[in-house]
Design a protein around this motif. Structure first.
Motif, short mmCIF file in Angstrom:
data_model
loop_
_atom_site.label_atom_id
_atom_site.label_comp_id
_atom_site.label_asym_id
_atom_site.label_seq_id
_atom_site.Cartn_x
_atom_site.Cartn_y
_atom_site.Cartn_z
N THR A 173 -52.23 25.53 24.65
CA THR A 173 -52.75 25.65 23.29
C THR A 173 -53.19 24.32 22.71
OG1 THR A 173 -50.50 25.48 22.39
CG2 THR A 173 -51.35 27.70 22.83
N THR A 174 -53.08 23.23 23.49
CA THR A 174 -53.47 21.89 23.05
C THR A 174 -54.60 21.39 23.93
OG1 THR A 174 -51.19 21.43 22.35
CG2 THR A 174 -52.66 19.54 22.60
N ASP A 175 -55.60 20.76 23.33
CA ASP A 175 -56.70 20.18 24.12
C ASP A 175 -56.17 19.15 25.10
OD1 ASP A 175 -58.37 21.75 22.64
OD2 ASP A 175 -59.22 20.11 21.45
N ALA A 176 -56.80 19.07 26.25
CA ALA A 176 -56.38 18.12 27.29
C ALA A 176 -57.52 17.18 27.63
CB ALA A 176 -55.94 18.87 28.54
N THR A 177 -57.17 15.92 27.93
CA THR A 177 -58.12 14.93 28.44
C THR A 177 -57.74 14.61 29.87
OG1 THR A 177 -58.44 13.94 26.24
CG2 THR A 177 -59.05 12.61 28.15
N ASN A 196 -57.54 24.90 31.26
CA ASN A 196 -56.40 24.54 30.42
C ASN A 196 -55.83 25.80 29.80
OD1 ASN A 196 -54.57 23.53 28.61
ND2 ASN A 196 -56.07 22.51 27.29
N GLU A 211 -65.24 28.87 28.46
CA GLU A 211 -65.56 27.49 28.10
C GLU A 211 -65.85 27.33 26.62
OE1 GLU A 211 -68.70 26.03 30.55
OE2 GLU A 211 -67.45 25.93 32.36
N ASP A 212 -66.38 28.37 25.97
CA ASP A 212 -66.87 28.22 24.60
C ASP A 212 -66.50 29.39 23.71
OD1 ASP A 212 -68.40 30.08 25.82
OD2 ASP A 212 -70.34 29.12 25.44
N GLN A 259 -49.96 18.00 35.68
CA GLN A 259 -50.71 16.87 35.12
C GLN A 259 -51.49 16.11 36.20
OE1 GLN A 259 -47.26 15.04 32.99
NE2 GLN A 259 -48.59 15.12 31.22
#
Length: 207
Positions: free
Chosen positions: A186-190, A183, A94-95, A162
């Motif tokens: 390599t791209t952040d997801a909302t 996720n 997570e971090d 998705q």
């Protein structure tokens, strides 16, 4: 039909991967259930996957404490090939950056990976992404406490999506429900969670 594997010759006190094939051409539905011999603790069941894959994903893994006892997470790999399979296993934190390990599963064999044996994963939640050089099967089992009296198990999914749908969630009485999102990209997801409630009430949404 229920088949108790303990009764089969050579299967007692062993660990194994399983393939079920309908030789008559009739499609079947197959599940696997695992219970303690005395039936005095929780068991778990899972639907079968339709076949091996070179990629597998899991949103949940944990070695955190829950209910006063630590969780144990195991990644189970079955290799149905006539040659060894090499797997890259990414634990998605997570971090922090992913923890990456490479393992080899011998031909026509299985392997149990104890995630808690990784110092970087102790006391943490994580997702799991697996890439193999040959098609393999993958499952994840979790247990709570040293006696492993409470557990769950699931086969992985072969690709992210998705959209995901669940028919069940409950927070009534003694129940708590958690949604685990991972996720592997390599791209952040909302993500938007839409909670459909009994009786046709207005759905609740959370981003």
């Amino acid at each position: 039909l229920t088949i108790g594997l303990d009764a089969l010759l050579g299967m007692a006190s062993s660990e194994f991967a399983i393939r079920v094939t309908s030789t008559s051409g009739v499609p079947l539905v197959v599940e696997r259930a695992v219970y303690p011999e005395d039936f005095q603790a929780d068991g778990h069941a899972a639907l079968a996957s339709e076949g091996p894959s070179t990629t597998w994903f899991f949103a949940e893994g944990s070695t955190q404490h829950g209910g006063g006892e630590a969780f144990s997470t195991y990644v189970l790999i079955g290799n149905p090939n006539a040659a060894a399979a090499t797997l890259t296993v990414r634990y998605l934190l997570e971090d922090a950056a992913p923890v990456v390990r490479v393992v080899t599963v011998p031909a026509m064999a299985r392997l149990t990976i104890d995630a808690g044996a990784e110092e970087a994963l102790v006391g943490r939640p994580f997702g799991i992404a697996i890439a193999a050089d040959r098609p393999v099967m993958a499952a994840r089992s979790q247990y709570r406490g040293p006696a492993m009296r409470v557990g769950s198990s699931t086969e992985g999914v072969v690709a992210p999506s998705q959209t995901w749908e669940f028919a069940e969630g409950a927070t009534a009485g003694l129940f708590d429900t958690y949604f685990l999102l991972a996720n592997p990209g390599t791209t952040d997801a909302t993500a938007v969670l839409t909670h459909r409630r009994d009786g046709g009430r207005t759905p609740l949404t959370r981003t």
